[in-house]
Write a protein that holds these residues in place. Structure first.
Motif, mmCIF file in Angstrom:
data_model
loop_
_atom_site.group_PDB
_atom_site.id
_atom_site.type_symbol
_atom_site.label_atom_id
_atom_site.label_comp_id
_atom_site.label_asym_id
_atom_site.label_seq_id
_atom_site.Cartn_x
_atom_site.Cartn_y
_atom_site.Cartn_z
ATOM 1 N N MET A 70 -6.329 -82.957 65.536
ATOM 2 C CA MET A 70 -5.532 -81.870 66.913
ATOM 3 C C MET A 70 -7.370 -81.988 67.263
ATOM 4 O O MET A 70 -8.288 -81.411 68.131
ATOM 5 C CB MET A 70 -5.557 -80.663 66.338
ATOM 6 N N ARG A 71 -8.136 -81.174 66.574
ATOM 7 C CA ARG A 71 -10.185 -81.066 66.566
ATOM 8 C C ARG A 71 -10.522 -82.844 67.669
ATOM 9 O O ARG A 71 -11.242 -82.027 68.670
ATOM 10 C CB ARG A 71 -11.060 -81.058 64.875
ATOM 11 N N ALA A 72 -9.740 -83.432 67.268
ATOM 12 C CA ALA A 72 -10.759 -84.706 68.212
ATOM 13 C C ALA A 72 -9.893 -84.854 69.577
ATOM 14 O O ALA A 72 -11.028 -85.200 69.924
ATOM 15 C CB ALA A 72 -9.893 -86.220 68.233
ATOM 16 N N LEU A 73 -9.135 -83.844 69.930
ATOM 17 C CA LEU A 73 -8.745 -83.981 71.342
ATOM 18 C C LEU A 73 -9.067 -81.951 71.513
ATOM 19 O O LEU A 73 -8.475 -82.091 72.584
ATOM 20 C CB LEU A 73 -6.795 -83.468 71.219
ATOM 21 N N ASP A 74 -9.952 -81.941 70.824
ATOM 22 C CA ASP A 74 -10.644 -80.772 71.530
ATOM 23 C C ASP A 74 -9.605 -79.381 71.732
ATOM 24 O O ASP A 74 -10.009 -78.899 72.982
ATOM 25 C CB ASP A 74 -11.264 -80.696 72.142
ATOM 26 N N THR A 75 -8.751 -79.638 70.074
ATOM 27 C CA THR A 75 -7.516 -78.385 70.422
ATOM 28 C C THR A 75 -7.947 -77.368 69.195
ATOM 29 O O THR A 75 -8.062 -77.562 68.176
ATOM 30 C CB THR A 75 -5.914 -78.817 70.523
ATOM 31 N N GLU A 76 -7.272 -76.612 69.655
ATOM 32 C CA GLU A 76 -6.802 -75.014 68.306
ATOM 33 C C GLU A 76 -6.266 -74.676 67.809
ATOM 34 O O GLU A 76 -4.898 -74.442 68.786
ATOM 35 C CB GLU A 76 -8.128 -73.995 68.668
ATOM 36 N N LEU A 77 -5.504 -74.631 66.802
ATOM 37 C CA LEU A 77 -3.562 -74.158 66.181
ATOM 38 C C LEU A 77 -4.373 -72.529 65.873
ATOM 39 O O LEU A 77 -5.168 -72.483 64.897
ATOM 40 C CB LEU A 77 -4.101 -75.369 65.122
ATOM 41 N N ILE A 78 -2.915 -72.013 66.444
ATOM 42 C CA ILE A 78 -3.836 -70.828 65.885
ATOM 43 C C ILE A 78 -1.602 -70.616 65.715
ATOM 44 O O ILE A 78 -1.048 -70.719 66.270
ATOM 45 C CB ILE A 78 -3.316 -69.821 66.825
ATOM 46 N N ALA A 79 -1.736 -70.350 64.209
ATOM 47 C CA ALA A 79 -0.069 -69.159 64.289
ATOM 48 C C ALA A 79 -0.316 -67.588 64.355
ATOM 49 O O ALA A 79 -1.498 -67.072 64.040
ATOM 50 C CB ALA A 79 0.104 -69.910 62.509
ATOM 51 N N LEU A 80 1.268 -67.248 64.601
ATOM 52 C CA LEU A 80 1.095 -65.840 64.764
ATOM 53 C C LEU A 80 1.696 -65.765 63.979
ATOM 54 O O LEU A 80 3.659 -66.157 63.989
ATOM 55 C CB LEU A 80 1.967 -65.535 66.375
ATOM 56 N N SER A 81 1.906 -64.370 63.221
ATOM 57 C CA SER A 81 2.863 -63.355 62.280
ATOM 58 C C SER A 81 3.079 -62.462 62.477
ATOM 59 O O SER A 81 2.629 -61.531 63.036
ATOM 60 C CB SER A 81 2.073 -63.963 60.585
ATOM 61 N N THR A 82 4.387 -61.596 62.981
ATOM 62 C CA THR A 82 4.989 -60.375 63.128
ATOM 63 C C THR A 82 4.382 -59.402 61.831
ATOM 64 O O THR A 82 4.989 -58.938 61.921
ATOM 65 C CB THR A 82 6.182 -60.024 63.353
ATOM 66 N N ASP A 83 3.692 -60.568 60.665
ATOM 67 C CA ASP A 83 3.583 -59.504 59.992
ATOM 68 C C ASP A 83 1.820 -58.693 59.479
ATOM 69 O O ASP A 83 1.659 -59.411 60.974
ATOM 70 C CB ASP A 83 3.260 -60.000 57.910
ATOM 71 N N ASP A 84 1.866 -57.657 58.563
ATOM 72 C CA ASP A 84 0.550 -56.844 59.292
ATOM 73 C C ASP A 84 -1.114 -58.005 58.266
ATOM 74 O O ASP A 84 -0.323 -59.050 57.767
ATOM 75 C CB ASP A 84 0.670 -55.817 58.009
ATOM 76 N N ILE A 85 -1.719 -58.061 57.832
ATOM 77 C CA ILE A 85 -3.048 -58.051 58.253
ATOM 78 C C ILE A 85 -3.155 -58.945 56.501
ATOM 79 O O ILE A 85 -2.999 -60.382 55.952
ATOM 80 C CB ILE A 85 -4.034 -57.551 58.642
ATOM 81 N N PRO A 86 -2.652 -57.907 55.667
ATOM 82 C CA PRO A 86 -2.827 -58.926 54.302
ATOM 83 C C PRO A 86 -1.391 -59.711 53.662
ATOM 84 O O PRO A 86 -1.448 -60.852 53.773
ATOM 85 C CB PRO A 86 -2.390 -57.333 53.706
ATOM 86 N N ARG A 87 -0.166 -59.418 55.223
ATOM 87 C CA ARG A 87 0.814 -60.663 54.554
ATOM 88 C C ARG A 87 0.092 -62.084 55.355
ATOM 89 O O ARG A 87 0.779 -62.756 54.514
ATOM 90 C CB ARG A 87 2.391 -59.651 54.589
ATOM 91 N N ALA A 88 -0.048 -61.626 56.221
ATOM 92 C CA ALA A 88 -0.242 -62.381 57.705
ATOM 93 C C ALA A 88 -1.460 -63.398 56.184
ATOM 94 O O ALA A 88 -1.283 -64.713 56.564
ATOM 95 C CB ALA A 88 -0.780 -62.589 58.465
ATOM 96 N N LYS A 89 -2.295 -63.234 55.961
ATOM 97 C CA LYS A 89 -3.454 -64.098 55.030
ATOM 98 C C LYS A 89 -3.019 -64.227 53.615
ATOM 99 O O LYS A 89 -2.930 -65.184 53.520
ATOM 100 C CB LYS A 89 -4.255 -62.718 54.784
ATOM 101 N N GLN A 90 -1.417 -63.691 53.212
ATOM 102 C CA GLN A 90 -0.726 -64.395 52.550
ATOM 103 C C GLN A 90 -0.204 -65.163 52.494
ATOM 104 O O GLN A 90 -0.716 -66.487 51.784
ATOM 105 C CB GLN A 90 -0.246 -63.745 51.449
ATOM 106 N N MET A 91 0.520 -65.033 53.755
ATOM 107 C CA MET A 91 1.351 -66.700 54.178
ATOM 108 C C MET A 91 -0.104 -67.882 54.077
ATOM 109 O O MET A 91 0.564 -68.844 53.824
ATOM 110 C CB MET A 91 2.260 -66.429 55.554
#
Length: 103
Positions: free
Chosen positions: A1-22
């Protein structure tokens, strides 16, 4: 994906600590953003689609100003393959894609 100048981002409906744990649990080398009030998930129309009080699994490919492709899964494992995503990104880079309706 980086070679295509693309960024991957995930979104979680958890709070910050749980998103970090995931992020740590799955070994994600990309940002996992927290959306505990599910405002972003609601904005994209993917919150509680499966009646489970969280965002449905969705893959959204977008530029800075438009959604190019969107796939919403019917269960947690229903996601497009990496190859399929890369194919779409290559089409976008080649100028072969127009904005798409959500599917």
């Amino acid at each position: 994906m980086r070679a295509l100048d693309t960024e991957l981002i995930a979104l979680s409906t958890d709070d910050i600590p749980r998103a970090k744990q995931m992020q740590e649990r799955v070994g994600a080398r990309y940002p996992v953003l927290a959306d505990p009030n599910h405002r972003v998930a609601e904005e994209y129309g993917v919150f509680n689609l499966l009646g489970d009080g969280v965002a449905a699994p969705a893959t959204i490919i977008m530029t800075s100003d438009r959604i190019v492709a969107m796939q919403v899964g019917q269960d947690i494992g229903d996601r497009p393959s990496t190859a399929s995503i890369l194919h779409t990104l290559r089409q976008l880079k080649a100028g072969e894609l127009e904005p798409a309706a959500a599917s």
